[in-house]
Write an enzyme that holds these catalytic residues in place. Structure first.
Site, PDB file in Angstrom:
ATOM      1  N   HIS A  96       0.841  -1.193   0.000  1.00 24.14           N
ATOM      2  CA  HIS A  96       0.000   0.000   0.000  1.00 24.14           C
ATOM      3  C   HIS A  96       0.879   1.247   0.000  1.00 24.14           C
ATOM      4  O   HIS A  96       2.032   1.209   0.398  1.00 24.14           O
ATOM      5  CB  HIS A  96      -0.957   0.023   1.193  1.00 24.14           C
ATOM      6  CG  HIS A  96      -0.304  -0.085   2.534  1.00 24.14           C
ATOM      7  ND1 HIS A  96       0.211  -1.272   3.033  1.00 24.14           N
ATOM      8  CD2 HIS A  96      -0.072   0.836   3.496  1.00 24.14           C
ATOM      9  CE1 HIS A  96       0.701  -1.065   4.234  1.00 24.14           C
ATOM     10  NE2 HIS A  96       0.566   0.215   4.541  1.00 24.14           N
ATOM     11  N   HIS A  98       0.877   5.341   1.124  1.00 28.22           N
ATOM     12  CA  HIS A  98       0.266   6.412   1.913  1.00 28.22           C
ATOM     13  C   HIS A  98       0.316   7.704   1.104  1.00 28.22           C
ATOM     14  O   HIS A  98       1.354   8.034   0.539  1.00 28.22           O
ATOM     15  CB  HIS A  98       1.052   6.645   3.207  1.00 28.22           C
ATOM     16  CG  HIS A  98       1.056   5.476   4.127  1.00 28.22           C
ATOM     17  ND1 HIS A  98       0.214   5.386   5.206  1.00 28.22           N
ATOM     18  CD2 HIS A  98       1.803   4.339   4.133  1.00 28.22           C
ATOM     19  CE1 HIS A  98       0.452   4.253   5.843  1.00 28.22           C
ATOM     20  NE2 HIS A  98       1.416   3.592   5.209  1.00 28.22           N
TER      21      HIS A  98
END
Length: 141
Positions: A96, A98
């Protein structure tokens, strides 16, 4: 234990989604650094960046780029911090990125760890050679 991001992708766990397409889902971080902190994840469970297939990288980072601009605009921010961890400090083992809105004097200081210079130019050259060799061995060089 099952991956919470996979559950979010499938709609089995709640999340404040801000974007989704056939290969990517983006949602608000439940523990944001600042309001508007978004997580961008591939729909497929891929633990780290090195697990992401090359054909997904371009589309994935196109979404990250789009969301960086959207977060800055939506949150009236002056910029953004865009980062991913690979294993170490990766609280969810599903790759992932940010996207965090930033403002001058917002309290974040560069990276979240101490930064150091190389011992000398020779050591920097040695490290560069090690990385170049690894890239070449991987077929990307």
């Amino acid at each position: 234990m099952e991956c919470v991001f996979c559950r979010i992708v499938r709609g089995e766990a709640p999340a404040d989604r801000v974007y989704e397409d056939g290969s990517v889902v983006a949602f608000l971080d439940v523990r944001p650094l600042f309001e508007g902190h978004v997580l961008v994840v591939p729909r497929e469970h891929l633990p780290t960046l090195t697990d992401v297939p090359p054909e997904l990288l371009g589309p994935y980072y196109a979404v990250v780029r789009r969301l960086a601009g959207a977060v800055e605009s939506a949150m009236d921010a002056r910029g953004s911090f865009v980062a991913s961890n690979n294993r170490v400090s990766q609280s969810v083992p599903h790759f992932h990125t940010h996207v965090v809105p930033r403002r001058p004097r917002d309290g974040l200081r560069g990276f979240f760890w101490p930064r150091r210079r190389y011992r000398d130019a020779e050591r920097a050259a040695e490290v560069a050679a090690l990385v170049r060799a690894a890239v070449s061995a991987d077929g990307a060089g």
